[in-house]
Write a protein that holds these residues in place. Structure first.
Motif, mmCIF file in Angstrom:
data_model
loop_
_atom_site.group_PDB
_atom_site.id
_atom_site.type_symbol
_atom_site.label_atom_id
_atom_site.label_comp_id
_atom_site.label_asym_id
_atom_site.label_seq_id
_atom_site.Cartn_x
_atom_site.Cartn_y
_atom_site.Cartn_z
ATOM 1 N N THR A 295 39.637 37.909 72.797
ATOM 2 C CA THR A 295 38.821 38.636 71.352
ATOM 3 C C THR A 295 39.163 38.526 70.092
ATOM 4 O O THR A 295 39.174 38.079 69.538
ATOM 5 C CB THR A 295 38.006 39.446 72.665
ATOM 6 O OG1 THR A 295 37.297 38.995 73.838
ATOM 7 C CG2 THR A 295 37.626 39.850 71.592
ATOM 8 N N GLY A 296 40.998 39.653 70.167
ATOM 9 C CA GLY A 296 40.916 39.864 68.903
ATOM 10 C C GLY A 296 41.751 38.711 68.841
ATOM 11 O O GLY A 296 41.437 39.072 67.500
ATOM 12 N N LEU A 297 41.890 37.709 68.935
ATOM 13 C CA LEU A 297 42.989 36.593 67.917
ATOM 14 C C LEU A 297 41.849 35.503 68.075
ATOM 15 O O LEU A 297 41.465 35.297 66.720
ATOM 16 C CB LEU A 297 43.707 35.943 69.018
ATOM 17 C CG LEU A 297 44.521 34.705 68.303
ATOM 18 C CD1 LEU A 297 45.181 35.238 66.361
ATOM 19 C CD2 LEU A 297 45.104 34.287 69.779
ATOM 20 N N LEU B 218 38.474 37.311 66.749
ATOM 21 C CA LEU B 218 37.249 37.849 65.651
ATOM 22 C C LEU B 218 38.602 37.007 64.861
ATOM 23 O O LEU B 218 37.923 37.466 63.316
ATOM 24 C CB LEU B 218 37.857 38.902 66.327
ATOM 25 C CG LEU B 218 36.560 39.179 67.125
ATOM 26 C CD1 LEU B 218 36.707 40.628 67.850
ATOM 27 C CD2 LEU B 218 35.245 38.815 66.530
ATOM 28 N N ALA B 219 40.311 37.624 64.336
ATOM 29 C CA ALA B 219 41.585 37.436 63.889
ATOM 30 C C ALA B 219 40.749 36.016 62.855
ATOM 31 O O ALA B 219 40.929 36.310 61.740
ATOM 32 C CB ALA B 219 42.689 37.661 64.287
ATOM 33 N N THR C 137 44.593 39.347 60.852
ATOM 34 C CA THR C 137 44.926 38.803 61.328
ATOM 35 C C THR C 137 46.585 39.809 62.251
ATOM 36 O O THR C 137 46.765 39.516 63.281
ATOM 37 C CB THR C 137 45.641 37.923 60.457
ATOM 38 O OG1 THR C 137 44.859 37.036 60.040
ATOM 39 C CG2 THR C 137 46.689 36.550 61.424
ATOM 40 N N GLY D 292 45.179 41.067 65.310
ATOM 41 C CA GLY D 292 44.590 40.279 66.491
ATOM 42 C C GLY D 292 45.590 39.849 67.330
ATOM 43 O O GLY D 292 45.516 39.947 67.634
ATOM 44 N N CYS E 147 46.729 42.415 69.456
ATOM 45 C CA CYS E 147 45.865 42.783 70.590
ATOM 46 C C CYS E 147 46.470 41.420 71.656
ATOM 47 O O CYS E 147 46.553 42.029 72.724
ATOM 48 C CB CYS E 147 44.166 42.077 70.182
ATOM 49 S SG CYS E 147 42.930 43.085 69.171
ATOM 50 N N ALA F 220 43.832 31.561 71.741
ATOM 51 C CA ALA F 220 42.953 32.280 72.257
ATOM 52 C C ALA F 220 42.044 31.355 73.730
ATOM 53 O O ALA F 220 41.810 32.264 74.520
ATOM 54 C CB ALA F 220 41.996 32.481 70.969
#
Length: 395
Positions: free
Chosen positions: A288-290, A292-293, A302, A305, A308, A367
Motif C-alpha cells: 500500500t505504501g509503495l 500510494l507513493a 516516495t 513509500g 513503508c 508493490a
C-alpha cells in the motif's frame, strides 16, 4: 557425549555471529569488485556474469544442501561452509584469471547456500527449543555484517590498495567470529530422526506439498520486494522523481535503515501477534505504501513509500524461514533456494518491465509482489503462540 545446552542468550549470539559472518564475507568481496575488475581486466558483461555465477551457485546448491543437512546437521554444515567461505575469500584475493574467478565465486555461491540454510535452521531450532522469538534479530545482524564490511573496506583502502592485505584482515576477523560462535551453536537434529517410533516422514512428499510451495512462493515474492528495492530505488529517485544527485541515494538508505530497525523490533511483534499476522500486515503496508507513493510522486511521498517497504518487508523472510524449518531441512533448503531465485530474478524482472513500459510500472510490480505475499500468507500454517510466548508478550 554432548555438553550441556547453552543458555538462550549464548546460543542466540552464537547463531547471530553466523548471520553477521555471512553478511561480512559477502560485503567484503563485493566492496572490492572494482579492484577485481581492474586487476582481471573485465568488462561490464564479465562482471555481470561473475555476479550471476555466485547467485547461480547459491540457487543450484539445493540438492547438495538437502543431503548435507541430513548427514551433517545444521551445526556441522554451518561450520564447514563458513570455513569454505574464508578459503574462497583468500582465493579471490590472488586469483590470476577470469575462469578461475568464475570458479571461485561459484564455489562461494554454493557455500553461501549451505550456510544460509544451516544458520536459518539453527535460528528456527533456537526458537523451538527455548519457546522464544529471535529470527528477525538474527537477520538484522546480517545487515550489520554488511555494514561492518563496508566500513572495513573503506578504512583499509584508505591505507593500502592491496586486495590480498584487505582480504587477509577480513579473513582473520571472520575466523575470530567463527571461533566465538562455535561453542554456543545448537546440535540440531531432524524431527523425523528424533522420533523413530512415530510415523516416518517422506521427504519428497513434504518437499513438494502445497504448503511448502506456498512458503516458497511467499519467499520468492518477498525477496523480489527486497532485492528490487535495493537495485532500483536510486534510479527511480533520479529518473522518475527527478531528485538531485545527493538526494537520490537516500532511497536505498531509507529502505535499509527502516528494515534494520524493524528487524530489531520484529521479534516482539511476532511474540505479541504471531508470525502470520506480522507477515500479512507487513506486506500489506509495503504494498500500500509503495503504491500510494507511485501515484503521488514527489521526493517526500516516495521516500515515505520506500520507508513503508523497509518496515513492512522486514519480517517476511525470517518468518517464512521459521515456517519452512518446521517441515524439515529439505523444505527449508527448497524455500531458501526459491528465495535466492527471487533475489536474482527480481531486479531483472523489474528491468524487463521498465524496458517494455516504464520504471514506474516496474516499481508497481514490486508493490504487486508484496501484495502477493499478503495473499499467500493467508494460506500458510504458521506456528501458534504458546502460553509462554503470550505471557512474554505482556511483559
Amino acid at each position: 557425549m554432548p555438553g550441556p545446552a547453552p543458555s538462550f542468550a549464548r546460543a542466540k549470539w552464537s547463531i547471530a555471529a553466523l548471520f553477521c559472518f555471512l553478511g561480512f564475507q559477502y560485503g567484503t568481496w563485493i566492496a572490492r569488485l572494482p579492484a577485481l575488475k581492474t586487476r582481471l581486466d573485465l568488462g561490464a558483461g564479465e562482471v555481470g556474469l561473475l555476479l550471476m555465477a555466485c547467485g547461480a551457485g547459491a540457487a543450484a546448491s539445493f540438492p547438495l544442501v538437502a543431503v548435507l543437512m541430513r548427514r551433517l546437521g545444521s551445526r556441522r554444515l554451518a561450520l564447514a561452509s563458513a570455513g569454505l567461505l574464508v578459503a574462497v575469500l583468500a582465493a579471490l584475493s590472488v586469483v590470476p584469471d577470469y575462469p578461475l574467478a568464475l570458479l571461485a565465486v561459484c564455489a562461494d555461491g554454493v557455500a553461501v547456500g549451505c550456510l544460509n540454510v544451516a544458520m536459518n535452521a539453527q535460528g528456527a531450532a533456537l526458537e523451538k527449543a527455548y519457546d522464544r522469538t529471535a529470527m528477525s534479530q538474527l537477520h538484522a545482524t546480517f545487515s550489520a555484517g554488511l555494514l561492518a564490511a563496508a566500513l572495513l573496506a573503506s578504512g583499509v583502502t584508505a591505507l593500502t590498495g592491496s586486495v590480498p592485505a584487505h582480504f587477509a584482515v577480513a579473513g582473520a576477523l571472520l575466523l575470530l567470529l567463527l571461533g566465538g560462535a562455535r561453542p554456543g551453536l545448537l546440535t540440531h537434529r531432524e524431527p523425523a530422526a528424533a522420533a523413530p517410533d512415530g510415523p516416518k516422514r517422506r521427504p519428497g512428499r513434504a518437499l513438494f506439498s502445497g504448503t511448502t510451495l506456498l512458503m516458497g512462493c511467499a519467499m520468492v515474492f518477498g525477496t523480489i520486494t527486497e532485492g528490487a528495492m535495493n537495485d532500483w530505488s536510486t534510479l527511480y529517485m533520479k529518473d522518475v522523481v527527478e531528485a538531485s544527485a545527493s538526494v537520490a541515494p537516500l532511497g536505498i538508505a531509507v529502505v535499509s535503515v527502516m528494515m534494520l530497525l524493524a528487524r530489531v523490533r520484529a521479534d516482539r511483534w511476532r511474540t505479541r501477534w504471531g508470525d502470520g499476522r506480522v507477515v500479512r500486515t507487513g506486506s500489506a503496508v509495503a504494498a500500500t505504501g509503495l503504491a500510494l507513493a507511485l501515484l503521488a510522486g514527489g521526493v517526500v511521498p516516495t521516500l515515505l513509500g520506500f520507508a513503508c517497504v523497509g518496515l513492512g518487508a522486514a519480517a517476511v523472510t525470517p518468518c517464512v524461514y521459521v515456517a519452512a524449518a518446521e517441515r524439515g531441512s529439505d523444505a527449508l533448503a527448497l524455500v531458501a533456494a526459491m528465495g535466492t531465485t527471487g533475489l536474482l530474478g527480481g531486479p531483472a524482472l523489474i528491468g524487463f518491465v521498465a524496458s517494455a513500459a516504464n520504471l514506474t510500472l516496474g516499481m508497481a510490480t514490486v508493490a504487486l509482489s508484496a501484495l502477493i505475499v499478503t495473499v499467500t500468507a493467508c494460506w500458510i500454517p504458521w506456528r501458534a503462540r504458546t502460553a509462554r510466548t503470550a505471557a512474554l508478550a505482556e511483559t
